[in-house]
Design a protein around this motif. Structure first.
Motif, PDB file in Angstrom:
ATOM      1  N   LEU A  42     -21.654  -4.226  10.268  1.00  0.00           N
ATOM      2  CA  LEU A  42     -22.324  -3.077   9.665  1.00  0.00           C
ATOM      3  C   LEU A  42     -21.577  -2.571   8.433  1.00  0.00           C
ATOM      4  O   LEU A  42     -22.185  -2.051   7.499  1.00  0.00           O
ATOM      5  CB  LEU A  42     -22.472  -1.941  10.681  1.00  0.00           C
ATOM      6  CG  LEU A  42     -23.494  -2.168  11.783  1.00  0.00           C
ATOM      7  CD1 LEU A  42     -23.422  -1.053  12.823  1.00  0.00           C
ATOM      8  CD2 LEU A  42     -24.903  -2.273  11.205  1.00  0.00           C
ATOM      9  N   GLN A  43     -20.272  -2.750   8.414  1.00  0.00           N
ATOM     10  CA  GLN A  43     -19.466  -2.274   7.293  1.00  0.00           C
ATOM     11  C   GLN A  43     -19.746  -3.045   6.007  1.00  0.00           C
ATOM     12  O   GLN A  43     -19.362  -2.603   4.924  1.00  0.00           O
ATOM     13  CB  GLN A  43     -17.987  -2.357   7.659  1.00  0.00           C
ATOM     14  CG  GLN A  43     -17.643  -1.468   8.823  1.00  0.00           C
ATOM     15  CD  GLN A  43     -16.205  -1.619   9.280  1.00  0.00           C
ATOM     16  OE1 GLN A  43     -15.400  -2.253   8.629  1.00  0.00           O
ATOM     17  NE2 GLN A  43     -15.892  -1.023  10.415  1.00  0.00           N
ATOM     18  N   GLU A  44     -20.437  -4.168   6.098  1.00  0.00           N
ATOM     19  CA  GLU A  44     -20.764  -4.982   4.932  1.00  0.00           C
ATOM     20  C   GLU A  44     -21.932  -4.409   4.116  1.00  0.00           C
ATOM     21  O   GLU A  44     -22.134  -4.799   2.970  1.00  0.00           O
ATOM     22  CB  GLU A  44     -21.107  -6.412   5.361  1.00  0.00           C
ATOM     23  CG  GLU A  44     -19.968  -7.124   6.057  1.00  0.00           C
ATOM     24  CD  GLU A  44     -20.394  -8.450   6.676  1.00  0.00           C
ATOM     25  OE1 GLU A  44     -21.533  -8.916   6.420  1.00  0.00           O
ATOM     26  OE2 GLU A  44     -19.582  -9.017   7.423  1.00  0.00           O
ATOM     27  N   TYR A  45     -22.694  -3.499   4.717  1.00  0.00           N
ATOM     28  CA  TYR A  45     -23.870  -2.948   4.034  1.00  0.00           C
ATOM     29  C   TYR A  45     -23.481  -1.762   3.168  1.00  0.00           C
ATOM     30  O   TYR A  45     -22.489  -1.066   3.428  1.00  0.00           O
ATOM     31  CB  TYR A  45     -24.942  -2.543   5.053  1.00  0.00           C
ATOM     32  CG  TYR A  45     -25.516  -3.740   5.782  1.00  0.00           C
ATOM     33  CD1 TYR A  45     -26.498  -4.523   5.186  1.00  0.00           C
ATOM     34  CD2 TYR A  45     -25.054  -4.094   7.043  1.00  0.00           C
ATOM     35  CE1 TYR A  45     -27.016  -5.635   5.841  1.00  0.00           C
ATOM     36  CE2 TYR A  45     -25.565  -5.209   7.705  1.00  0.00           C
ATOM     37  CZ  TYR A  45     -26.541  -5.967   7.093  1.00  0.00           C
ATOM     38  OH  TYR A  45     -27.053  -7.073   7.733  1.00  0.00           O
ATOM     39  N   SER A  46     -24.283  -1.511   2.160  1.00  0.00           N
ATOM     40  CA  SER A  46     -24.010  -0.390   1.254  1.00  0.00           C
ATOM     41  C   SER A  46     -24.258   0.935   1.973  1.00  0.00           C
ATOM     42  O   SER A  46     -24.984   0.995   2.976  1.00  0.00           O
ATOM     43  CB  SER A  46     -24.914  -0.478   0.015  1.00  0.00           C
ATOM     44  OG  SER A  46     -26.259  -0.173   0.364  1.00  0.00           O
ATOM     45  N   ASP A  47     -23.672   1.997   1.429  1.00  0.00           N
ATOM     46  CA  ASP A  47     -23.885   3.329   1.989  1.00  0.00           C
ATOM     47  C   ASP A  47     -25.374   3.681   1.976  1.00  0.00           C
ATOM     48  O   ASP A  47     -25.887   4.286   2.912  1.00  0.00           O
ATOM     49  CB  ASP A  47     -23.105   4.381   1.208  1.00  0.00           C
ATOM     50  CG  ASP A  47     -21.608   4.313   1.459  1.00  0.00           C
ATOM     51  OD1 ASP A  47     -21.171   3.477   2.285  1.00  0.00           O
ATOM     52  OD2 ASP A  47     -20.878   5.098   0.843  1.00  0.00           O
ATOM     53  N   GLU A  48     -26.061   3.297   0.910  1.00  0.00           N
ATOM     54  CA  GLU A  48     -27.497   3.591   0.804  1.00  0.00           C
ATOM     55  C   GLU A  48     -28.286   2.878   1.908  1.00  0.00           C
ATOM     56  O   GLU A  48     -29.166   3.475   2.536  1.00  0.00           O
ATOM     57  CB  GLU A  48     -28.017   3.168  -0.570  1.00  0.00           C
ATOM     58  CG  GLU A  48     -29.486   3.453  -0.768  1.00  0.00           C
ATOM     59  CD  GLU A  48     -30.009   2.973  -2.117  1.00  0.00           C
ATOM     60  OE1 GLU A  48     -31.117   3.403  -2.466  1.00  0.00           O
ATOM     61  OE2 GLU A  48     -29.340   2.156  -2.780  1.00  0.00           O
ATOM     62  N   GLU A  49     -27.969   1.620   2.155  1.00  0.00           N
ATOM     63  CA  GLU A  49     -28.658   0.873   3.209  1.00  0.00           C
ATOM     64  C   GLU A  49     -28.367   1.485   4.582  1.00  0.00           C
ATOM     65  O   GLU A  49     -29.273   1.619   5.410  1.00  0.00           O
ATOM     66  CB  GLU A  49     -28.231  -0.593   3.196  1.00  0.00           C
ATOM     67  CG  GLU A  49     -28.756  -1.354   1.995  1.00  0.00           C
ATOM     68  CD  GLU A  49     -28.134  -2.720   1.822  1.00  0.00           C
ATOM     69  OE1 GLU A  49     -28.828  -3.597   1.288  1.00  0.00           O
ATOM     70  OE2 GLU A  49     -26.947  -2.923   2.203  1.00  0.00           O
ATOM     71  N   LEU A  50     -27.120   1.870   4.810  1.00  0.00           N
ATOM     72  CA  LEU A  50     -26.769   2.468   6.099  1.00  0.00           C
ATOM     73  C   LEU A  50     -27.450   3.824   6.280  1.00  0.00           C
ATOM     74  O   LEU A  50     -27.906   4.152   7.377  1.00  0.00           O
ATOM     75  CB  LEU A  50     -25.252   2.600   6.228  1.00  0.00           C
ATOM     76  CG  LEU A  50     -24.490   1.274   6.319  1.00  0.00           C
ATOM     77  CD1 LEU A  50     -22.984   1.529   6.306  1.00  0.00           C
ATOM     78  CD2 LEU A  50     -24.892   0.480   7.556  1.00  0.00           C
ATOM     79  N   GLN A  51     -27.547   4.602   5.206  1.00  0.00           N
ATOM     80  CA  GLN A  51     -28.233   5.889   5.299  1.00  0.00           C
ATOM     81  C   GLN A  51     -29.711   5.685   5.608  1.00  0.00           C
ATOM     82  O   GLN A  51     -30.296   6.426   6.410  1.00  0.00           O
ATOM     83  CB  GLN A  51     -28.048   6.682   3.999  1.00  0.00           C
ATOM     84  CG  GLN A  51     -28.496   8.121   4.112  1.00  0.00           C
ATOM     85  CD  GLN A  51     -27.748   8.890   5.186  1.00  0.00           C
ATOM     86  OE1 GLN A  51     -26.529   8.884   5.248  1.00  0.00           O
ATOM     87  NE2 GLN A  51     -28.480   9.545   6.062  1.00  0.00           N
ATOM     88  N   MET A  52     -30.330   4.683   4.996  1.00  0.00           N
ATOM     89  CA  MET A  52     -31.736   4.382   5.298  1.00  0.00           C
ATOM     90  C   MET A  52     -31.897   3.951   6.747  1.00  0.00           C
ATOM     91  O   MET A  52     -32.883   4.305   7.407  1.00  0.00           O
ATOM     92  CB  MET A  52     -32.274   3.299   4.362  1.00  0.00           C
ATOM     93  CG  MET A  52     -32.608   3.811   2.984  1.00  0.00           C
ATOM     94  SD  MET A  52     -33.517   2.588   1.998  1.00  0.00           S
ATOM     95  CE  MET A  52     -32.214   1.445   1.593  1.00  0.00           C
ATOM     96  N   LYS A  53     -30.930   3.200   7.273  1.00  0.00           N
ATOM     97  CA  LYS A  53     -30.994   2.776   8.672  1.00  0.00           C
ATOM     98  C   LYS A  53     -30.928   3.986   9.590  1.00  0.00           C
ATOM     99  O   LYS A  53     -31.658   4.054  10.591  1.00  0.00           O
ATOM    100  CB  LYS A  53     -29.860   1.785   8.994  1.00  0.00           C
ATOM    101  CG  LYS A  53     -29.927   1.239  10.406  1.00  0.00           C
ATOM    102  CD  LYS A  53     -31.217   0.476  10.636  1.00  0.00           C
ATOM    103  CE  LYS A  53     -31.363   0.032  12.073  1.00  0.00           C
ATOM    104  NZ  LYS A  53     -32.618  -0.679  12.305  1.00  0.00           N
TER     105      LYS A  53
END
Length: 112
Positions: free
Chosen positions: A53-64
């Motif tokens: 999960l740490q590989e994804y951007s902050d924006e992608e994680l926020q959308m998740k």
């Protein structure tokens, strides 16, 4: 048909999980497929995605997080056994939200 039976039937027949490609999900084709398809904490562990999960951007994680919160709200609308359904349907989604939020906050996420 009783009201409860109608509600259950509608949930089965027209529920989000039964739609092809979850067409109503606004995050489909926006998030990377692997992240979009992650349903909850248990799924993240089972698929080996938790440490990635740490590989994804902050924006992608926020959308998740937004996607998971919308799914939680959908689940709450159909609860006929709140405590049991909370434990099985909502708590694992909230756990994944907490892990993702820890990543966004720069904290070492538990379980990763």
């Amino acid at each position: 048909m009783s009201k409860l039976l109608k509600e259950r039937w509608n949930r089965l027949a027209f529920g989000k999980k039964n739609q092809s490609l979850n067409e109503s999900d606004r995050f489909h084709d926006v998030l990377p497929q692997e992240l979009w398809g992650l349903s909850d904490y248990e799924d993240a562990v089972d698929t080996g995605m938790l440490p990635r999960l740490q590989e994804y951007s902050d924006e992608e994680l926020q959308m998740k997080i937004e996607q998971l919160r919308e799914e939680i709200e959908d689940e709450k609308n159909y609860m006929d056994d709140p405590q049991n359904q909370y434990d099985t349907a909502i708590a694992p989604k909230e756990s994944l939200i907490n892990v993702i939020q820890a990543i966004l906050d720069g904290l070492p996420p538990a379980g990763v």
